[in-house]
Design a protein around this motif. Structure first.
Motif, short mmCIF file in Angstrom:
data_model
loop_
_atom_site.label_atom_id
_atom_site.label_comp_id
_atom_site.label_asym_id
_atom_site.label_seq_id
_atom_site.Cartn_x
_atom_site.Cartn_y
_atom_site.Cartn_z
N ARG A 39 0.83 -1.21 0.00
CA ARG A 39 0.00 0.00 0.00
C ARG A 39 0.87 1.26 0.00
O ARG A 39 0.58 2.22 -0.70
CB ARG A 39 -0.94 0.00 1.21
N ASN A 43 0.66 1.71 -3.57
CA ASN A 43 -0.76 2.00 -3.37
C ASN A 43 -1.64 0.89 -3.92
O ASN A 43 -2.63 1.12 -4.59
CB ASN A 43 -1.16 3.35 -4.01
N GLU A 44 -1.25 -0.35 -3.58
CA GLU A 44 -1.98 -1.52 -4.04
C GLU A 44 -2.37 -2.40 -2.85
O GLU A 44 -1.73 -2.39 -1.81
CB GLU A 44 -1.13 -2.35 -5.01
N GLY A 167 -6.09 1.82 3.23
CA GLY A 167 -4.95 2.74 3.13
C GLY A 167 -4.88 3.73 4.27
O GLY A 167 -3.94 4.54 4.33
N ASN A 171 0.44 5.73 4.90
CA ASN A 171 1.46 6.68 4.48
C ASN A 171 1.97 7.52 5.65
O ASN A 171 3.18 7.74 5.80
CB ASN A 171 0.93 7.61 3.38
#
Length: 228
Positions: A39, A43-44, A167, A171
């Motif tokens: 992720r 971003n998967e 998500g 980050n």
């Protein structure tokens, strides 16, 4: 022609990289370590993800405090039979993301053992982020946030809850970890220039910090938890 141009662009980016930070992602099997990394890096989210065998790694380049930093993130297998192999990969790691599953109490109960193993094999200045993953499964939660916060504060860890599926906070958790590593590296670099510490720092290469005798893990006691 495009391939040649892309190659040139990659070389230029590599030339501009200030530091490479090695980070390890550890924790029990099936807590979502690979998914969190996927992720963050791409971003998967893979619905048919299989257990990691041994060690794999991915990279992502980010900018932190004006420095271009390449994060080299090692995804380690959580199964017991791989523990002797993965412990060797702790060497040179400046940061660690320790992941448990908020829906499985056993994965949290094992966190203390992971911390002990990490501190036995990694540098004493390593920055550790405790991650409670699968935050989207709130109705299945068995590990309450306050328990994790208390443990993190007691051990001097940063803390965040994430969801690799949605998500959420992934980050911000990685950036917090990299920011704190950058602070340690910057401080050690400054101390080295002042003759207070022994550090090996190379532009664009993995940084291997050697702690001076007077700086132990207590540097990270009582650090604030990540309010991601």
């Amino acid at each position: 022609m495009n391939q040649e141009m892309n190659g040139v662009e990659v070389e230029r980016v590599e030339e501009k990289i200030d530091y490479v930070f090695k980070v390890v992602v550890i924790g029990d099997s099936a807590v979502g370590k690979t998914q969190i990394l996927s992720r963050f890096a791409k971003n998967e989210f893979c619905f048919d993800s299989k257990s990691t065998i041994g060690v794999e790694f991915q990279t992502k380049t980010v900018t932190i405090n004006g420095k271009l930093i390449k994060a080299q993130i090692w995804d380690t297998a959580g199964q017991e039979r791989y523990r002797a192999v993965t412990s060797a990969y702790y060497r040179g790691a400046l940061g660690a993301m320790l992941v448990y599953d908020i829906t499985k109490r056993q994965t949290f109960d094992h966190v203390a053992r992971w911390v002990e193993e990490l501190r036995s094999h990694a540098d004493t200045s390593i920055v550790i982020m405790l991650i409670g993953n699968k935050g989207d499964l709130v109705d299945q939660r068995v590990v309450h946030t306050e328990y994790a916060v208390e443990f993190a504060e007691d051990q001097g860890l940063f803390f965040s809850e994430t969801s690799a599926f949605t998500g959420e906070n992934v980050n911000s958790a990685f950036f917090k970890l990299l920011e704190e590593i950058n602070k340690v590296v910057s401080k050690r670099s400054l101390d080295c220039n002042n003759g207070k510490a022994n550090a090996i720092i190379h532009k664009g290469l993995e940084i291997d910090i050697i702690s001076p005798p007077e700086l132990e893990i207590t540097e990270f006691k009582k650090l604030p938890s990540c309010s991601c």
